[in-house]
Scaffold this motif. Sequence first.
Motif, PDB file in Angstrom:
ATOM      1  N   VAL A 348       0.852  -1.193   0.000  1.00  0.00           N
ATOM      2  CA  VAL A 348       0.000   0.000   0.000  1.00  0.00           C
ATOM      3  C   VAL A 348       0.885   1.239   0.000  1.00  0.00           C
ATOM      4  CG1 VAL A 348      -1.800   1.271   1.219  1.00  0.00           C
ATOM      5  CG2 VAL A 348      -1.833  -1.242   1.227  1.00  0.00           C
ATOM      6  N   LEU A 349       0.581   2.179  -0.917  1.00  0.00           N
ATOM      7  CA  LEU A 349       1.309   3.443  -0.991  1.00  0.00           C
ATOM      8  C   LEU A 349       0.371   4.578  -0.607  1.00  0.00           C
ATOM      9  CD1 LEU A 349       3.123   1.589  -2.875  1.00  0.00           C
ATOM     10  CD2 LEU A 349       3.737   3.715  -4.049  1.00  0.00           C
ATOM     11  N   ARG A 350       0.750   5.312   0.413  1.00  0.00           N
ATOM     12  CA  ARG A 350      -0.052   6.465   0.822  1.00  0.00           C
ATOM     13  C   ARG A 350       0.304   7.671  -0.037  1.00  0.00           C
ATOM     14  NH1 ARG A 350       1.448   3.743   5.449  1.00  0.00           N
ATOM     15  NH2 ARG A 350       3.368   4.977   5.628  1.00  0.00           N
ATOM     16  N   PRO A 351      -0.611   8.648  -0.182  1.00  0.00           N
ATOM     17  CA  PRO A 351      -0.335   9.830  -1.007  1.00  0.00           C
ATOM     18  C   PRO A 351       0.917  10.555  -0.544  1.00  0.00           C
ATOM     19  CG  PRO A 351      -2.672   9.722  -0.485  1.00  0.00           C
ATOM     20  CD  PRO A 351      -2.005   8.654   0.324  1.00  0.00           C
ATOM     21  N   GLY A 352       1.795  10.889  -1.493  1.00  0.00           N
ATOM     22  CA  GLY A 352       3.012  11.627  -1.203  1.00  0.00           C
ATOM     23  C   GLY A 352       4.149  10.793  -0.660  1.00  0.00           C
ATOM     24  N   GLU A 353       3.974   9.473  -0.584  1.00  0.00           N
ATOM     25  CA  GLU A 353       4.977   8.599   0.009  1.00  0.00           C
ATOM     26  C   GLU A 353       5.921   8.047  -1.062  1.00  0.00           C
ATOM     27  OE1 GLU A 353       5.016   4.882   3.172  1.00  0.00           O
ATOM     28  OE2 GLU A 353       3.436   4.966   1.655  1.00  0.00           O
ATOM     29  N   SER A 354       7.177   7.902  -0.709  1.00  0.00           N
ATOM     30  CA  SER A 354       8.165   7.276  -1.589  1.00  0.00           C
ATOM     31  C   SER A 354       8.536   5.922  -1.011  1.00  0.00           C
ATOM     32  CB  SER A 354       9.416   8.148  -1.704  1.00  0.00           C
ATOM     33  OG  SER A 354       9.109   9.359  -2.352  1.00  0.00           O
ATOM     34  N   VAL A 355       8.315   4.878  -1.797  1.00  0.00           N
ATOM     35  CA  VAL A 355       8.537   3.516  -1.327  1.00  0.00           C
ATOM     36  C   VAL A 355       9.491   2.814  -2.278  1.00  0.00           C
ATOM     37  CG1 VAL A 355       7.473   1.281  -0.825  1.00  0.00           C
ATOM     38  CG2 VAL A 355       6.270   3.410  -0.240  1.00  0.00           C
ATOM     39  N   GLY A 356      10.506   2.203  -1.708  1.00  0.00           N
ATOM     40  CA  GLY A 356      11.410   1.378  -2.495  1.00  0.00           C
ATOM     41  C   GLY A 356      11.057  -0.082  -2.297  1.00  0.00           C
ATOM     42  N   VAL A 357      11.135  -0.861  -3.378  1.00  0.00           N
ATOM     43  CA  VAL A 357      10.841  -2.295  -3.307  1.00  0.00           C
ATOM     44  C   VAL A 357      12.078  -3.054  -3.769  1.00  0.00           C
ATOM     45  CG1 VAL A 357       9.417  -4.187  -4.170  1.00  0.00           C
ATOM     46  CG2 VAL A 357       8.375  -1.961  -3.689  1.00  0.00           C
ATOM     47  N   LEU A 358      12.581  -3.902  -2.890  1.00  0.00           N
ATOM     48  CA  LEU A 358      13.718  -4.744  -3.224  1.00  0.00           C
ATOM     49  C   LEU A 358      13.222  -6.173  -3.399  1.00  0.00           C
ATOM     50  CD1 LEU A 358      16.742  -5.417  -3.507  1.00  0.00           C
ATOM     51  CD2 LEU A 358      16.797  -5.716  -1.017  1.00  0.00           C
ATOM     52  N   CYS A 359      13.363  -6.700  -4.606  1.00  0.00           N
ATOM     53  CA  CYS A 359      12.955  -8.081  -4.894  1.00  0.00           C
ATOM     54  C   CYS A 359      14.220  -8.929  -5.038  1.00  0.00           C
ATOM     55  CB  CYS A 359      12.131  -8.143  -6.174  1.00  0.00           C
ATOM     56  SG  CYS A 359      10.558  -7.249  -6.096  1.00  0.00           S
ATOM     57  N   TYR A 360      14.353  -9.925  -4.166  1.00  0.00           N
ATOM     58  CA  TYR A 360      15.513 -10.798  -4.277  1.00  0.00           C
ATOM     59  C   TYR A 360      15.508 -11.563  -5.605  1.00  0.00           C
ATOM     60  CZ  TYR A 360      16.284  -9.982   0.722  1.00  0.00           C
ATOM     61  OH  TYR A 360      16.538  -9.400   1.941  1.00  0.00           O
ATOM     62  N   ASP A 361      14.319 -11.886  -6.103  1.00  0.00           N
ATOM     63  CA  ASP A 361      14.183 -12.575  -7.392  1.00  0.00           C
ATOM     64  C   ASP A 361      13.673 -11.558  -8.423  1.00  0.00           C
ATOM     65  OD1 ASP A 361      13.568 -14.129  -9.590  1.00  0.00           O
ATOM     66  OD2 ASP A 361      12.562 -15.704  -8.448  1.00  0.00           O
ATOM     67  N   PRO A 362      14.429 -11.286  -9.502  1.00  0.00           N
ATOM     68  CA  PRO A 362      13.976 -10.312 -10.503  1.00  0.00           C
ATOM     69  C   PRO A 362      12.620 -10.652 -11.110  1.00  0.00           C
ATOM     70  CG  PRO A 362      16.279 -10.882 -10.854  1.00  0.00           C
ATOM     71  CD  PRO A 362      15.762 -11.820  -9.814  1.00  0.00           C
ATOM     72  N   ASP A 525      10.445 -14.724  -2.475  1.00  0.00           N
ATOM     73  CA  ASP A 525       9.525 -15.825  -2.819  1.00  0.00           C
ATOM     74  C   ASP A 525       8.113 -15.310  -3.060  1.00  0.00           C
ATOM     75  OD1 ASP A 525      11.552 -17.717  -2.643  1.00  0.00           O
ATOM     76  OD2 ASP A 525      11.225 -17.966  -0.477  1.00  0.00           O
ATOM     77  N   GLY A 526       7.999 -14.121  -3.623  1.00  0.00           N
ATOM     78  CA  GLY A 526       6.702 -13.585  -4.022  1.00  0.00           C
ATOM     79  C   GLY A 526       5.910 -12.926  -2.917  1.00  0.00           C
ATOM     80  N   SER A 527       6.459 -12.795  -1.713  1.00  0.00           N
ATOM     81  CA  SER A 527       5.727 -12.193  -0.596  1.00  0.00           C
ATOM     82  C   SER A 527       6.612 -11.162   0.111  1.00  0.00           C
ATOM     83  CB  SER A 527       5.279 -13.264   0.410  1.00  0.00           C
ATOM     84  OG  SER A 527       4.463 -14.226  -0.209  1.00  0.00           O
ATOM     85  N   VAL A 528       5.970 -10.261   0.834  1.00  0.00           N
ATOM     86  CA  VAL A 528       6.694  -9.263   1.619  1.00  0.00           C
ATOM     87  C   VAL A 528       7.258  -9.960   2.862  1.00  0.00           C
ATOM     88  CG1 VAL A 528       6.530  -7.125   2.929  1.00  0.00           C
ATOM     89  CG2 VAL A 528       5.271  -7.373   0.777  1.00  0.00           C
ATOM     90  N   VAL A 529       8.584  -9.881   3.038  1.00  0.00           N
ATOM     91  CA  VAL A 529       9.215 -10.534   4.177  1.00  0.00           C
ATOM     92  C   VAL A 529       9.814  -9.536   5.164  1.00  0.00           C
ATOM     93  CG1 VAL A 529       9.721 -12.653   2.914  1.00  0.00           C
ATOM     94  CG2 VAL A 529      11.380 -10.779   2.896  1.00  0.00           C
ATOM     95  N   ALA A 530       9.965  -8.291   4.737  1.00  0.00           N
ATOM     96  CA  ALA A 530      10.540  -7.285   5.647  1.00  0.00           C
ATOM     97  C   ALA A 530      10.130  -5.904   5.165  1.00  0.00           C
ATOM     98  CB  ALA A 530      12.063  -7.396   5.700  1.00  0.00           C
ATOM     99  N   GLU A 531      10.137  -4.946   6.123  1.00  0.00           N
ATOM    100  CA  GLU A 531       9.751  -3.578   5.785  1.00  0.00           C
ATOM    101  C   GLU A 531      10.402  -2.638   6.795  1.00  0.00           C
ATOM    102  OE1 GLU A 531       5.633  -0.955   5.324  1.00  0.00           O
ATOM    103  OE2 GLU A 531       5.571  -3.141   5.146  1.00  0.00           O
ATOM    104  N   GLY A 532      10.889  -1.510   6.333  1.00  0.00           N
ATOM    105  CA  GLY A 532      11.533  -0.549   7.219  1.00  0.00           C
ATOM    106  C   GLY A 532      12.293   0.469   6.406  1.00  0.00           C
ATOM    107  N   ILE A 533      13.168   1.218   7.068  1.00  0.00           N
ATOM    108  CA  ILE A 533      13.994   2.162   6.331  1.00  0.00           C
ATOM    109  C   ILE A 533      15.310   1.486   5.962  1.00  0.00           C
ATOM    110  CG2 ILE A 533      12.917   4.166   7.415  1.00  0.00           C
ATOM    111  CD1 ILE A 533      15.374   4.439   9.172  1.00  0.00           C
TER     112      ILE A 533
END
Length: 550
Positions: A348-362, A525-533
């Motif tokens: 979920v992305l809130r308005p005005g938020e910058s989110v980076g996504v790191l996928c171990y598998d491309p 593996d297709g799922s969110v496993v961690a979140e933070g800065i």
Amino acid sequence: MATGELLRRAIRRHRGRMTAGVLVLSLHQATEAAVPVAIGIFVDRAVATGRVQPLLWCVLMMVVLFAVLSNAWKTGARQVVWAIEYETHLLRLEIAQRVLDPRGHRTGLRSGELLSIATSDAEKAALVMRAVSMGAAACTALIVSSVSLLLVDVPLGLGVLIGVPLLVLGIQALSPLLTRRTSSQQEAVAQTTALATDLVSGLRTLRGIGAQHNAAARYRRSSEATLRATLRAASTNGLQDGVTTALSGLLLAAVAGVSGWFALNGRITIGELITVVGLAQFVAEPVGTLGYASQVLAMSRASASRLASVLSAPPLTTTGTSTTIDSTQPLLAVEGVSHGTLSSLTLVLRPGESVGVLCYDPRDADALLTVIAGRAPKHTGSVLVGGTRLEELDVDAVRRTVLLERHETDLFEGTLRSNLLADAGLERVMTAAGAADLIEELDRPLADRGQTLSGGQRQRLGLARALLAEPPLLVLHDPSTAVDAVTEELLAEGLAEERAGRTTLVLTSSPALLGKMDRVVVVSDGSVVAEGIHSELAESDPAYQEAVLR
């Protein structure tokens, strides 16, 4: 759209010019058929009698006849050619519109194949109007010739009336074979064109890995297959031409022999003999024209089939009609989505938020981008944009809200400035995209696909173009893969300054970019496993450290 419907529509769209062209070309063929008749009258009434007045009238009649003949051809051909060229243009516009449709298409064709269809096939499909006009004019010539022969001698006329249809039917028997071989030829040409396009665009990479010889061998095999298909189509075409010429010659010889016998017996006059032989010789021309028209029609049918397959291809994505995007709702919400390698992924992305996504598998990154782009019709879960399901939104509303910039950048021939399509704020976004070094070269000529630029320059120009669009939600995929570490840091800082008030989603493994994000989501593996800065994840998660830290 079926093949026949596409061809019929082409004629309907230009029915005014086609009607005029067919009528005037038929007049041309009628006057052509009238020439041997006029010569026969000239011989019987002027030459044989030696009278001056009929001679003058016959000369005047011939002058008028040839004046009508030449002007009718010029006028009729102009009308038909105009219709062909304009229909070709319309078909190319339709193909371009279909290919550029933001919903995509399920043709399975590569860019080179689509290019071949939009150029060669569009031109050949429009030639159906030439086949129709030439066929109608040839039929008119045959009718006039047959009537004239019946007036001279009924058995002779009946012989032509029976022989010509049999001749035409024999010619038409080869048309299905010609259609199949022409279609195979067009497919082979399209595949070779697609391969050539791919090889040219990837020439630098091929040279870099030393694979240019293998690529050349592959192209040679494809080119040889195309040559074989072309020769098969040409041999069938030549066979039809040979059969048409041979049968027309036999018909001419039979008619000339019988009419000569009738003249020796006094059944017909010398002028009528000249008329019969002249008409029999002339009949070979419209019969040959009918054969050629059937070849053109077969070629048009094959090309129209390929055009119809693109124009009738279903879109990759289904879109709705809603334009409602609630600014109080998350701008992007991916809820429990499973597609490809993704498994119940929620983001979920809130308005005005910058989110980076790191996928171990491309593959996870590619699947997520496909889902956000709305090009994953078979997936579970939901994708919401401003609180409305993505598939319920109007395609224009989606495009105004979400801009997905992949790391592949399409650039066009012109200048750097013309590729950016704006002047206001140009220097600001160029700096933000790490392309400040190109500001002084905005009016520099640019080759097609930006081949004169480096990969990093093309990538940064694509990012600058995305920033200029100022979308509410900007989705970036590896925007710094082709730049050095110093430029990557400048790019990351520029994006951080430029993103104020904008929601940004960046799929990347760049520590410089991830370090500027409000938060980082880690997918494994297709799922969110961690979140933070970024800094916290880099200190506490060994897997994250291995994937990001360089």
